[in-house]
Every structure is written in structure tokens, then in C-alpha cells.
Design a protein around this motif. Structure first.
Motif, PDB file in Angstrom:
ATOM      1  N   PHE A  22     -23.691  57.749-103.824  1.00  0.00           N
ATOM      2  CA  PHE A  22     -22.998  57.914-105.184  1.00  0.00           C
ATOM      3  C   PHE A  22     -23.502  59.231-105.704  1.00  0.00           C
ATOM      4  N   ALA A  23     -22.957  59.618-106.883  1.00  0.00           N
ATOM      5  CA  ALA A  23     -23.372  61.093-107.384  1.00  0.00           C
ATOM      6  C   ALA A  23     -24.600  60.615-108.279  1.00  0.00           C
ATOM      7  N   VAL A  24     -24.849  59.673-108.371  1.00  0.00           N
ATOM      8  CA  VAL A  24     -26.217  59.379-109.200  1.00  0.00           C
ATOM      9  C   VAL A  24     -26.760  58.286-108.427  1.00  0.00           C
ATOM     10  N   SER A  25     -28.162  57.960-108.968  1.00  0.00           N
ATOM     11  CA  SER A  25     -28.918  56.944-108.341  1.00  0.00           C
ATOM     12  C   SER A  25     -29.940  56.095-109.340  1.00  0.00           C
ATOM     13  N   VAL A  26     -30.477  55.281-108.781  1.00  0.00           N
ATOM     14  CA  VAL A  26     -31.315  54.263-109.675  1.00  0.00           C
ATOM     15  C   VAL A  26     -32.623  55.480-110.107  1.00  0.00           C
ATOM     16  N   GLY A  27     -32.536  55.214-111.432  1.00  0.00           N
ATOM     17  CA  GLY A  27     -34.032  56.156-112.002  1.00  0.00           C
ATOM     18  C   GLY A  27     -33.431  57.161-112.748  1.00  0.00           C
ATOM     19  N   GLN A  28     -32.001  57.738-112.434  1.00  0.00           N
ATOM     20  CA  GLN A  28     -31.585  59.018-113.187  1.00  0.00           C
ATOM     21  C   GLN A  28     -30.684  58.698-114.506  1.00  0.00           C
ATOM     22  N   PRO A  29     -30.597  59.392-115.224  1.00  0.00           N
ATOM     23  CA  PRO A  29     -29.833  59.306-116.648  1.00  0.00           C
ATOM     24  C   PRO A  29     -28.421  59.004-116.189  1.00  0.00           C
ATOM     25  N   PRO A  31     -24.396  59.219-116.522  1.00  0.00           N
ATOM     26  CA  PRO A  31     -23.289  60.099-116.897  1.00  0.00           C
ATOM     27  C   PRO A  31     -22.589  59.473-118.189  1.00  0.00           C
ATOM     28  N   ASP A  32     -21.945  60.443-118.703  1.00  0.00           N
ATOM     29  CA  ASP A  32     -21.030  60.019-119.908  1.00  0.00           C
ATOM     30  C   ASP A  32     -19.951  59.322-119.391  1.00  0.00           C
ATOM     31  N   ILE A  33     -19.479  58.480-120.289  1.00  0.00           N
ATOM     32  CA  ILE A  33     -18.103  57.701-119.913  1.00  0.00           C
ATOM     33  C   ILE A  33     -17.126  57.894-120.814  1.00  0.00           C
ATOM     34  N   SER A  34     -15.801  57.803-120.520  1.00  0.00           N
ATOM     35  CA  SER A  34     -14.595  57.951-121.265  1.00  0.00           C
ATOM     36  C   SER A  34     -13.565  57.312-120.812  1.00  0.00           C
ATOM     37  N   ALA A  35     -12.631  57.115-121.906  1.00  0.00           N
ATOM     38  CA  ALA A  35     -11.341  56.445-121.417  1.00  0.00           C
ATOM     39  C   ALA A  35     -10.177  56.894-122.356  1.00  0.00           C
ATOM     40  N   GLN A  36      -8.878  56.874-122.239  1.00  0.00           N
ATOM     41  CA  GLN A  36      -7.909  57.300-122.907  1.00  0.00           C
ATOM     42  C   GLN A  36      -7.629  56.116-124.039  1.00  0.00           C
ATOM     43  N   HIS A  37      -8.001  54.805-123.599  1.00  0.00           N
ATOM     44  CA  HIS A  37      -7.669  53.687-124.589  1.00  0.00           C
ATOM     45  C   HIS A  37      -8.820  52.735-124.235  1.00  0.00           C
ATOM     46  N   TRP A  38      -9.313  52.031-125.238  1.00  0.00           N
ATOM     47  CA  TRP A  38     -10.420  51.196-125.376  1.00  0.00           C
ATOM     48  C   TRP A  38      -9.654  49.577-125.698  1.00  0.00           C
ATOM     49  N   ILE A  39     -10.169  48.950-124.928  1.00  0.00           N
ATOM     50  CA  ILE A  39      -9.430  47.636-125.349  1.00  0.00           C
ATOM     51  C   ILE A  39     -10.589  46.419-125.484  1.00  0.00           C
ATOM     52  N   ASN A  40     -10.540  45.718-126.604  1.00  0.00           N
ATOM     53  CA  ASN A  40     -11.610  44.726-126.971  1.00  0.00           C
ATOM     54  C   ASN A  40     -12.764  45.638-128.082  1.00  0.00           C
ATOM     55  N   SER A  41     -12.310  46.836-128.424  1.00  0.00           N
ATOM     56  CA  SER A  41     -13.126  47.535-129.027  1.00  0.00           C
ATOM     57  C   SER A  41     -12.891  48.039-130.480  1.00  0.00           C
ATOM     58  N   SER A 118     -11.589  58.833-116.145  1.00  0.00           N
ATOM     59  CA  SER A 118     -11.917  59.346-114.944  1.00  0.00           C
ATOM     60  C   SER A 118     -13.328  59.264-114.753  1.00  0.00           C
ATOM     61  N   SER A 119     -14.007  58.556-115.386  1.00  0.00           N
ATOM     62  CA  SER A 119     -15.460  58.529-115.205  1.00  0.00           C
ATOM     63  C   SER A 119     -16.045  58.137-113.812  1.00  0.00           C
ATOM     64  N   ARG A 120     -15.331  57.690-112.996  1.00  0.00           N
ATOM     65  CA  ARG A 120     -15.629  57.096-111.660  1.00  0.00           C
ATOM     66  C   ARG A 120     -16.013  58.420-110.841  1.00  0.00           C
ATOM     67  N   ASN A 121     -15.493  59.490-111.230  1.00  0.00           N
ATOM     68  CA  ASN A 121     -15.783  60.733-110.216  1.00  0.00           C
ATOM     69  C   ASN A 121     -17.265  61.227-110.772  1.00  0.00           C
ATOM     70  N   GLY A 124     -19.621  59.220-109.026  1.00  0.00           N
ATOM     71  CA  GLY A 124     -19.284  59.067-107.656  1.00  0.00           C
ATOM     72  C   GLY A 124     -19.159  57.845-106.833  1.00  0.00           C
ATOM     73  N   VAL A 125     -18.047  57.059-107.661  1.00  0.00           N
ATOM     74  CA  VAL A 125     -17.594  55.671-107.154  1.00  0.00           C
ATOM     75  C   VAL A 125     -16.239  56.026-106.449  1.00  0.00           C
ATOM     76  N   VAL A 126     -16.152  55.570-105.177  1.00  0.00           N
ATOM     77  CA  VAL A 126     -14.798  55.695-104.350  1.00  0.00           C
ATOM     78  C   VAL A 126     -14.448  54.072-104.035  1.00  0.00           C
ATOM     79  N   GLY A 127     -15.292  53.194-103.994  1.00  0.00           N
ATOM     80  CA  GLY A 127     -15.047  51.821-103.804  1.00  0.00           C
ATOM     81  C   GLY A 127     -15.377  50.906-104.918  1.00  0.00           C
ATOM     82  N   VAL A 128     -14.289  49.961-104.955  1.00  0.00           N
ATOM     83  CA  VAL A 128     -14.338  48.883-106.240  1.00  0.00           C
ATOM     84  C   VAL A 128     -14.334  47.555-105.886  1.00  0.00           C
TER      85      VAL A 128
END
Length: 505
Positions: A22-29, A31-41, A118-121, A124-128
Motif C-alpha cells: 500500500f501507499a501507507v502502512s501501520v503507524g503512519q498518518p 491520508p485525506d479522504i474525499s467523495a463527490q457525494h456522501w450518503i448517511n451524512s 478517488s481516495s483509494r489512490n 494505494g488500494v488496488v484490491g477490494v
């Protein structure tokens, strides 16, 4: 994505997680997250900082993925199990809103879901499906699959909850309490936001004005000020609807003001029939003062209600009236040998009183005694002291006849300058404000452990119980004292608001 691509993506996810690719690992801050639409928020402006102070379980998924579909109960169980502990569950997909929303409705999902993300980029997530557990400080503590690692995921969330630092909803005002001159009509409030979403609201409790503004990470608010204590409160809520608030007091100096029903004593020095106080003049009568010292007292009629204000003298002159007061009309000059005795106008109760006056110093007390009387009425005394050749205000509030509680203002008083003094005592707290518009104002506060009952029916202005060395040297104007309405709340908030009984002249 083709069926073959989907199958390959599902097949490789286990290898990716196992290898921690992944682009990040345990112990690291996180990254930010975003979405065009938020449901249940309740907010459409969520980011990673919206969840600071909470544990975040962040899933990346796709609606077409069978493993993601089978993981929905796991995620829903986590949400219901830990939501009361401050845990947020958020799932992000890069698919269109309509597709994701149909998925949410079909599965009855209650936690927050974001579409067109687009936050999965950034992660570094390629598998779900892939899940990240992020602690309340924004640090990644676990990465894994919600389908194959259910027990480990639950334990990771529980561990993050146990380590969570309990904190209020993140409304933070960084502007300190302060006092500003009367000519400052607007003030800028700065603050931060850690977990509030949507908008923040504000209110000036003094003026009643209010408004709202976006809950950005750092914010600035311009507020119009009224005379006295402007209590500005900022409020916001997090994604769960929990409310947080913070407050700041901006005290705008009050200029001399008109008569008020809360005044027990009021001295304008503007309604004197003549400017000469000589024994035997038509405006005075001769009487022996209460101290029986042989000095005479003159009691002119000073206002329309025919209250008698007794003037005692310690030398051959009386306090003189000078024209062109900076507060309009006349003012009273003390030459170092005068005092005013005002009878039948003392405070009636303790822990419920205010004093307010304007003054100018022509001299300072001598070093041998270092007390120059300004205002005395049991159980309160106000003095000027000589500190390094400059004046300072000292107050004493007596708990018993011999146990005085001392408080000194740090405001330096320069000879020849007019100053404003406001003293407020209520709810076992004393607050003293001294200063002027050009030099600024200094506020001093002290908690009191008790007060002596009022045991005198008169006040002394310009002396301290007939000690010749303690007579005032200088000028005074707009002297008033009276009562405030006690409040059951904290003095820091309500005590300043009690100054609303003062209104500008």
C-alpha cells in the motif's frame, strides 16, 4: 471493468494485504479522504479531519464485488457495536452516486458511504474490500480484509477505542479573552476545527447578534461589539450530532453613563447650584461630621431627587469643582486634604455590588504608608499605591474585621492622565478593570472565600477613615456604586454581562 478484470482484482487482494503493498502502512498518518457525494451524512464536506477525536474504520469497496457484498454485515455490526464509543464507519467507492446509493438502500446500510471517490489512490488500494483502522489521532493502526480477518478487525477497533483520548467536539477558539478600548467596534475571532462538520454557529450574548460560517479547519470570524462584556460563543456538531462549543469574552470599555435604577449612589458633579463650596453658602448647611473630629461638613443638594451629599474637609479648603470635565460638565478636585462622606447610601448586601468612577492622579501616596484612599465602604476598600514611582490600584475585601483579601491591578497609572475604574463583586468573585482608551484596559480577577457583612451606612470618597496621609490627590468624576443581580452561573461569563446596567452617558 470486465468480468475477467474483476475476478483478477478479487484474487489478488489477499496477496496485496499479506504483502502490505500500500501507499501507507501501520503507524503512519492517514491520508485525506474525499467523495463527490456522501450518503448517511449530515455534511457533504467530509474529510479525514472530520473524524479526528474518533476511531475511524475506513473501507474501500465496490458494489459489484461479491466479497464486498458479503462484508456488509461485518461492517454494519462494527458500526452498531462501537458507535456509542465514538467509532465512525465509512465506506468509499469510485462508482457513480446512483449505483452506490442503490447498493446502500438495497443492503440497508446505516454507516456513512461516499461515492465517486478517488481516495483509494492515496491509500494505494488496488484490491477490494480493504479496511484501514485509524485511531482518534489520525494514525493507521490496522490494515486488513473485513471478510477474512473479522476477529482481527474487531480486536483492532476495540484496541483503538481503549487507547482513544476522550476529547470534546473540536470547536477551538484561539483568540484569548481581552479588553479593548471603547472606540473598537469590531473584533476578529480566530479558531480551529478538528471534528465539526457542516457549519458552525456563533452568537454574541451581549448584543444578541448571531450567524453561521463553514466549518473549515481554521476559521476567522468578525464580530460587532457592544459596550461591556461581549460573550461570543461558537458551536458546532460532529458527524454523530454531538455538540461542542467554545467561548471568548471581548470586553469593550464602557464610557461614563447615565443614571440607572441599580445605582445606590451617583455623583455627576454637574447639578451643583454654584461652583463654590464655602461654609455657610446658600447651597450648604453646617453640621459636625460623624467622626466627631471637630471638622465641618457641607451638604449641598447635588441632584433632582434632593439627596444630600456630605463633604468633609481635613484642612482649610473644600474639594473644588473644576469645569470642562472630559466626561462633560464639572469634575471634583481633591487637593490631598479633602474627603466626601455620603450618608445613607452604602451597599445593603454583600457579594452583590459594583463601583465605577473616573479619576486622574496629581500625586501618589508617601512611601511610609503607601495607601491613598479612593473609595471605602465596608467590607471593600479601594486604594492607590506607589509602586516604583507609578500608581497602581489595590482593593481589599474583608472576610472578617482583621482578615483582608488583597488584589492588585497590574495597570500602571501615570500622573495627569484620566482613567476609568470598574469593580464588580458577585458570586464570590471580584473583577477589577482599570485603564483608558489610549493605553488600554487591564482586567484582574480574584476568587473570594467570604465577605464581611456591610456594617456602615455611609461611604467615604477620597480618604480612608480619616487618616491624613491617605487623602486622595487628583480629580474624580462620574462616581457611582450600586447592586448587581446575582446569577447562578460562572462570574467569567455572567459577571461581565451584569455590567449591562451601565449605559453610556
Amino acid at each position: 471493468m470486465t468480468t475477467r478484470q474483476k475476478v483478477l482484482t478479487i484474487a489478488v487482494v489477499g496477496l496485496l494485504i499479506a504483502g502490505n503493498i500500500f501507499a501507507v502502512s501501520v503507524g503512519q498518518p492517514a491520508p485525506d479522504i474525499s467523495a463527490q457525494h456522501w450518503i448517511n451524512s449530515s455534511s457533504q464536506n467530509l474529510n479525514i479531519n472530520s473524524f479526528k477525536g474518533n476511531v475511524l474504520v475506513l473501507e474501500f469497496f465496490a458494489t459489484w464485488c461479491p466479497h464486498c457484498q458479503s462484508s456488509v454485515p461485518t461492517m454494519e455490526n462494527l458500526y452498531n457495536k462501537y458507535k456509542s464509543d465514538g467509532v465512525a464507519v465509512v465506506a468509499l467507492s469510485d462508482e457513480a452516486y446512483a449505483t452506490v446509493n442503490n447498493f446502500v438502500q438495497s443492503y440497508g446500510i446505516e454507516y456513512i458511504v461516499g461515492s465517486e471517490s478517488s481516495s483509494r489512490n492515496d491509500y494505494g488500494v488496488v484490491g477490494v474490500p480493504t479496511v484501514f483502522v485509524i485511531d482518534d489521532k489520525g494514525i493507521i493502526t490496522w490494515i486488513g480484509s473485513p471478510e477474512t480477518d473479522q476477529a482481527a478487525l474487531d480486536q483492532a477497533v476495540a484496541d483503538a477505542v481503549d487507547a482513544m483520548v476522550t476529547a470534546p467536539v473540536g470547536v477551538g477558539i484561539i483568540t484569548p479573552d481581552t479588553t479593548v478600548p471603547n472606540n473598537v467596534t469590531q473584533y476578529t475571532i480566530n479558531g480551529t476545527n478538528d471534528s465539526v462538520v457542516g457549519t458552525m454557529t456563533w452568537q454574541n450574548q451581549l448584543t444578541g447578534s448571531s450567524g453561521s460560517f463553514p466549518a473549515t479547519n481554521s476559521w476567522t470570524l468578525n464580530v460587532n461589539l457592544g459596550d461591556g462584556g461581549n460573550l461570543i460563543t461558537v458551536t458546532g456538531t460532529n458527524i454523530y450530532g454531538d455538540e461542542g462549543r467554545d467561548s471568548v469574552v471581548i470586553y469593550r470599555a464602557i464610557l461614563p453613563y447615565t443614571d440607572d435604577i441599580h445605582n445606590i449612589g451617583l455623583l455627576h458633579f454637574d447639578a451643583i447650584v454654584t461652583n463654590t463650596w464655602a461654609d455657610g453658602s446658600p447651597d450648604c448647611f453646617i453640621a459636625v461630621d460623624d467622626n466627631s473630629s471637630g471638622r465641618t461638613a457641607c451638604a449641598p443638594i447635588m441632584n433632582t431627587s434632593n439627596d444630600y451629599w456630605h463633604i468633609a474637609r481635613d484642612d482649610s479648603t473644600m474639594p473644588s469643582f473644576q469645569t470642562n470635565s472630559p466626561y462633560s460638565g464639572n469634575y471634583l478636585h481633591f487637593d490631598g486634604g479633602d474627603a466626601i462622606i455620603v450618608t445613607n447610601n452604602a451597599w445593603l448586601t454583600t457579594d452583590n455590588m459594583y463601583l465605577d468612577l473616573s479619576f486622574k492622579l496629581d500625586g501618589l501616596p508617601n512611601a511610609s504608608d503607601n495607601y491613598m484612599g479612593v473609595f471605602v465602604v465596608e467590607p471593600v476598600k479601594v486604594y492607590v499605591q506607589n509602586i516604583g514611582g507609578n500608581g497602581r490600584i489595590l482593593t481589599i475585601v474583608y472576610k472578617t474585621a482583621t482578615d483582608g483579601q488583597f488584589m492588585s491591578s497590574s495597570k500602571t497609572l501615570t500622573l495627569g492622565n484620566w482613567y476609568h475604574l470598574s469593580l464588580l463583586i458577585t458570586n464570590n468573585t471580584e473583577k477589577l478593570i482599570v485603564g483608558n482608551d489610549s493605553e488600554g484596559f487591564q482586567t484582574t480577577t480574584k476568587s473570594l472565600t467570604g465577605m464581611l457583612d456591610v456594617n456602615m451606612d455611609y461611604v467615604v470618597i477620597g480618604n480612608s477613615f480619616w487618616v491624613p496621609s491617605r487623602t486622595f490627590q487628583g480629580d474624580m468624576d462620574e462616581i457611582r456604586w450600586g447592586t448587581v443581580i446575582p446569577e447562578p452561573f460562572s462570574f467569567g461569563i455572567i459577571g461581565l454581562l451584569s455590567l449591562l446596567i451601565f449605559r453610556r452617558k
